[in-house]
Design a protein around this motif. Structure first.
Motif, short mmCIF file in Angstrom:
data_model
loop_
_atom_site.label_atom_id
_atom_site.label_comp_id
_atom_site.label_asym_id
_atom_site.label_seq_id
_atom_site.Cartn_x
_atom_site.Cartn_y
_atom_site.Cartn_z
N SER A 134 0.82 -1.22 0.00
CA SER A 134 0.00 0.00 0.00
C SER A 134 0.85 1.27 0.00
CB SER A 134 -0.95 0.00 1.21
OG SER A 134 -1.75 -1.15 1.22
N SER A 158 1.56 -4.98 -3.14
CA SER A 158 0.14 -5.23 -2.92
C SER A 158 -0.56 -3.92 -2.60
CB SER A 158 -0.07 -6.24 -1.79
OG SER A 158 0.29 -5.70 -0.54
N HIS A 159 -1.84 -3.87 -2.95
CA HIS A 159 -2.62 -2.66 -2.70
C HIS A 159 -4.10 -3.03 -2.59
CE1 HIS A 159 -1.48 1.71 -2.81
NE2 HIS A 159 -2.80 1.81 -2.62
N GLU A 161 -7.92 -2.51 -3.23
CA GLU A 161 -8.70 -1.89 -4.30
C GLU A 161 -9.59 -0.76 -3.78
OE1 GLU A 161 -10.73 -5.29 -5.71
OE2 GLU A 161 -9.00 -6.12 -6.75
N TYR A 168 -5.50 3.20 -5.02
CA TYR A 168 -5.10 1.94 -5.65
C TYR A 168 -4.26 2.18 -6.90
CZ TYR A 168 -5.66 -2.46 -8.22
OH TYR A 168 -5.43 -3.61 -8.94
N VAL A 172 -0.67 0.56 -8.75
CA VAL A 172 -0.56 0.13 -10.15
C VAL A 172 0.56 0.90 -10.85
CG1 VAL A 172 -1.74 0.01 -12.38
CG2 VAL A 172 -2.98 -0.53 -10.26
N SER A 189 -3.60 -7.50 -5.79
CA SER A 189 -4.66 -6.59 -5.35
C SER A 189 -5.66 -7.37 -4.51
CB SER A 189 -5.34 -5.94 -6.54
OG SER A 189 -5.95 -6.93 -7.38
N TYR A 190 -6.27 -6.65 -3.56
CA TYR A 190 -7.20 -7.27 -2.63
C TYR A 190 -8.41 -6.37 -2.45
CZ TYR A 190 -2.98 -9.94 -1.62
OH TYR A 190 -1.86 -10.71 -1.75
N ASN A 200 -3.36 -11.38 2.12
CA ASN A 200 -2.17 -10.59 1.76
C ASN A 200 -0.95 -11.07 2.54
OD1 ASN A 200 -1.72 -6.95 1.36
ND2 ASN A 200 -0.34 -8.63 0.92
#
Length: 214
Positions: A134, A158-159, A161, A168, A172, A189-190, A200
């Motif tokens: 994040s 990871s980030h 959504e 988010y 990306v 992504s979660y 995660n």
């Protein structure tokens, strides 16, 4: 180890004097502290040295690594000082402990994620892999630093959504930037907000295990 940065260390109970070990440097988010990061990597302490570093700036009931000039833009001088201190911390740790210098990893959440990516981009082949949870890559890096080659680098990004703190899309964008530099990026992504879900955590632990076994 003496350092201007407060930290806590987890390490294997039995150290083989004939071996060196991978090292993982943990960096928390704004308003948190070094204790908050250990649960994310519980179970790895028998395989590697884990340094959890406290940000040097008081922030509410916790701490921060840098302050913000405006949304998505760290204060330049504070950010530079923090990045310099972290760089020195990594150098000192690898000199004072039985650490395999070819197996250095950084893991951070939010501000810690920003710094993990920044360390990789400024230290080059000193860092084998990073876990960026994040975060984003600040413009100050391309403006003030020479970006080092990262074609050797393995990256777990990871980030959430539904992240309402750091969008988010910034995650990306970080993925795309690092891929353009030929880093080996694994993007996850979660359906979460600004947090680290159980899935995660399971995914990042599996990824780290794979990296240290290579």
């Amino acid at each position: 180890m003496e350092s201007p940065l407060f930290y806590e260390l987890r390490k294997p109970i039995k150290i083989d004097p004939q071996k060196t070990y991978p090292a993982l440097f943990l960096m928390h988010g704004m308003g948190s502290n070094e204790q908050n990061m250990f649960p994310l990597v519980q179970g790895l302490e028998e395989q590697m040295f884990i340094f959890s570093i406290r940000g040097p700036i008081s922030q509410g009931s916790g701490f921060a690594f840098f302050t913000i000039e405006e949304y998505g833009k760290p204060h330049r001088d504070v950010f530079r000082q923090s990045l310099s201190q972290l760089t020195q911390f990594i150098d000192d740790a690898t000199e004072q402990y039985p650490i395999d210098k070819s197996q250095l990893f950084c893991l951070g959440f939010s501000q810690g994620s920003i710094l993990s990516m920044s360390l990789a981009l400024t230290l080059g082949d000193k860092i084998k892999g990073i876990v960026a949870l994040s975060g984003y890559i600040p413009k100050i890096l391309s403006e003030d630093y020479k970006i080092q080659p990262v074609d050797h680098l393995s990256v777990f990004i990871s980030h959430g959504e539904m992240d309402g703190v750091l969008p988010y899309q910034w995650g990306v964008d970080a993925q795309n930037y690092l891929k353009e530099l030929n880093a080996k990026v694994s993007f996850h992504s979660y359906p979460e907000g600004h947090t680290v879900s159980l899935q995660n955590r399971q995914d990042l632990l599996k990824w780290i295990q794979e990296q240290i076994q290579q």
